[in-house]
Motif scaffolding. Structure first.
Motif, PDB file in Angstrom:
ATOM      1  N   TYR A 180       0.842  -1.200   0.000  1.00 21.39           N
ATOM      2  CA  TYR A 180       0.000   0.000   0.000  1.00 21.39           C
ATOM      3  C   TYR A 180       0.873   1.244   0.000  1.00 21.39           C
ATOM      4  O   TYR A 180       2.052   1.210   0.357  1.00 21.39           O
ATOM      5  N   CYS A 181       0.262   2.340  -0.408  1.00 24.90           N
ATOM      6  CA  CYS A 181       0.998   3.586  -0.631  1.00 24.90           C
ATOM      7  C   CYS A 181       1.543   4.164   0.682  1.00 24.90           C
ATOM      8  O   CYS A 181       0.780   4.359   1.631  1.00 24.90           O
ATOM      9  N   PRO A 182       2.854   4.466   0.728  1.00 24.54           N
ATOM     10  CA  PRO A 182       3.416   5.027   1.960  1.00 24.54           C
ATOM     11  C   PRO A 182       2.929   6.451   2.236  1.00 24.54           C
ATOM     12  O   PRO A 182       3.043   6.932   3.356  1.00 24.54           O
ATOM     13  N   VAL A 183       2.351   7.106   1.230  1.00 31.73           N
ATOM     14  CA  VAL A 183       1.816   8.452   1.465  1.00 31.73           C
ATOM     15  C   VAL A 183       0.394   8.370   2.015  1.00 31.73           C
ATOM     16  O   VAL A 183       0.080   8.950   3.042  1.00 31.73           O
ATOM     17  N   CYS A 184      -0.504   7.627   1.327  1.00 36.61           N
ATOM     18  CA  CYS A 184      -1.925   7.708   1.706  1.00 36.61           C
ATOM     19  C   CYS A 184      -2.560   6.360   2.044  1.00 36.61           C
ATOM     20  O   CYS A 184      -3.728   6.309   2.407  1.00 36.61           O
ATOM     21  N   GLY A 185      -1.807   5.279   1.909  1.00 37.34           N
ATOM     22  CA  GLY A 185      -2.323   3.970   2.318  1.00 37.34           C
ATOM     23  C   GLY A 185      -3.208   3.273   1.300  1.00 37.34           C
ATOM     24  O   GLY A 185      -3.705   2.181   1.570  1.00 37.34           O
ATOM     25  N   ILE A 202       2.374   2.108  -8.319  1.00 33.56           N
ATOM     26  CA  ILE A 202       1.845   3.468  -8.454  1.00 33.56           C
ATOM     27  C   ILE A 202       0.489   3.534  -7.756  1.00 33.56           C
ATOM     28  O   ILE A 202      -0.401   2.719  -8.029  1.00 33.56           O
ATOM     29  N   CYS A 203       0.345   4.501  -6.870  1.00 36.66           N
ATOM     30  CA  CYS A 203      -0.866   4.604  -6.061  1.00 36.66           C
ATOM     31  C   CYS A 203      -2.091   4.963  -6.912  1.00 36.66           C
ATOM     32  O   CYS A 203      -2.041   5.868  -7.743  1.00 36.66           O
ATOM     33  N   SER A 204      -3.179   4.255  -6.651  1.00 36.71           N
ATOM     34  CA  SER A 204      -4.411   4.493  -7.411  1.00 36.71           C
ATOM     35  C   SER A 204      -5.044   5.836  -7.045  1.00 36.71           C
ATOM     36  O   SER A 204      -5.812   6.390  -7.812  1.00 36.71           O
ATOM     37  N   LEU A 205      -4.719   6.366  -5.876  1.00 36.56           N
ATOM     38  CA  LEU A 205      -5.332   7.623  -5.471  1.00 36.56           C
ATOM     39  C   LEU A 205      -4.409   8.818  -5.711  1.00 36.56           C
ATOM     40  O   LEU A 205      -4.799   9.782  -6.349  1.00 36.56           O
ATOM     41  N   CYS A 206      -3.172   8.757  -5.217  1.00 40.42           N
ATOM     42  CA  CYS A 206      -2.329   9.964  -5.237  1.00 40.42           C
ATOM     43  C   CYS A 206      -1.188   9.890  -6.244  1.00 40.42           C
ATOM     44  O   CYS A 206      -0.423  10.844  -6.369  1.00 40.42           O
ATOM     45  N   ALA A 207      -1.050   8.747  -6.949  1.00 43.70           N
ATOM     46  CA  ALA A 207      -0.044   8.565  -7.992  1.00 43.70           C
ATOM     47  C   ALA A 207       1.392   8.530  -7.466  1.00 43.70           C
ATOM     48  O   ALA A 207       2.344   8.580  -8.239  1.00 43.70           O
TER      49      ALA A 207
HETATM   50 ZN   LIG Z   1      -1.249   7.251  -2.345  1.00 39.04          ZN
END
Ligand SMILES: [Zn+2]
Ligand SMILES: [Zn+2]
Length: 291
Positions: A180-185, A202-207
């Protein structure tokens, strides 16, 4: 090293890659035409965004890092409403001109915005907080998934700007190599192998982009070899689809060592829908972006 989303991707890169892909995959021609312009509009919008930085206190940061937690919850992302509305209007225009299937929805959103019948900020907030906003879709008489597409696309440049700013907090921490994304999970919606063969997501929410383990499922962490498989086509060896029999999810991966064009992740994603169908036919599902 943790990487951020692709702020250096220019309009020209997007345009060139779109043209190359249109030639290689004529059946996606109309789709690439529309989405290529959407991505260019988003990249233009991003350069005009002004947002205050999201501050994480040192103590909280240390706590999050010790526990492998993401920096923020999606609800903490900030949206530049003026930029998002300008972009939303542009996206409606593009849909009317280039996307017959979305034209009706584009027109209705545009009209509602102009007539003051669409209060947009509560919807931005609902999407980030995972609260339902189906009532708005009903009121406008448009499908909820299409409304979500327009709203999310209009917010994306703000979210990505926040992620770029936040990723500075990750600079000195070793990659946790999570799924999972280290920025937004949020979960990734696509991945790639970089020039050194490192597996990036690549994060699905914040890229945001981050490195993960080469082996194993990014969704359920299973490393059981019997559960992990991948398939590819001989005609397009740059793509691999990893499937997991433990959690029944799949992830598309682009091998950049085999790519003869600039990597525009979103364009590669929409021109590989046939691979999604193939994975879904076999009973695997993807983890979608929020909402
Ligand atoms: Zn993210
Ligand atoms: Zn799995």
């Amino acid at each position: 090293m943790t990487q951020t989303s692709r702020p250096d991707l220019t309009k020209e890169d997007i345009r060139k890659t779109a043209t190359t892909l249109q030639k290689a995959r004529p059946s996606y021609g109309a789709l690439i035409d529309f989405y290529g312009q959407v991505f260019i509009a988003q990249s233009e919008s991003r350069s005009d965004i002004t947002l205050a930085p999201i501050i994480i206190e040192p103590k909280l940061l240390a706590l999050k890092q010790e526990n492998g937690m993401p920096l923020v919850d999606p609800s903490q992302f900030l949206i530049d409403p003026a930029q998002a509305v300008t972009l939303l209007e542009k996206l409606c225009d593009l849909a009317v001109a280039h996307a017959p299937k979305l034209a009706n929805t584009g027109e209705k959103i545009f009209t509602a915005l102009k007539n003051g019948n669409l209060e947009i900020e509560p919807i931005f907030s609902a999407l980030l907080n995972n609260r339902p906003f189906g009532k708005t879709a009903t009121q406008l008489d448009i499908p909820l998934d299409e409304l979500t597409f327009f709203i999310f696309s209009a917010m994306a440049p703000s979210i990505q700007s926040c992620a770029v700013q936040l990723s500075a907090y990750l600079k000195d921490t070793p990659d946790q190599k999570k799924g999972y994304c280290p920025v937004c999970g949020s979960h990734p919606d696509v991945g790639y192998l970089d020039q050194d063969g490192k597996k990036m997501l690549i994060c699905s929410l914040c890229a945001h982009e981050w490195q993960t383990h080469r082996m194993g499922c990014v969704f359920c962490d299973s490393t059981d070899r019997q559960d992990q498989h991948y398939f590819f086509n001989n005609e397009e060896k740059e793509y691999r689809v990893y499937v997991c029999d433990n959690c029944q999810r799949y992830l598309k991966l682009v091998d950049l060592r085999l790519l003869d064009r600039s990597f525009v992740p979103k364009l590669e994603q929409i021109t590989t829908l046939h691979l999604d169908y193939k994975a879904q036919e076999q009973g695997y599902t993807t983890h979608k972006a929020k909402n």
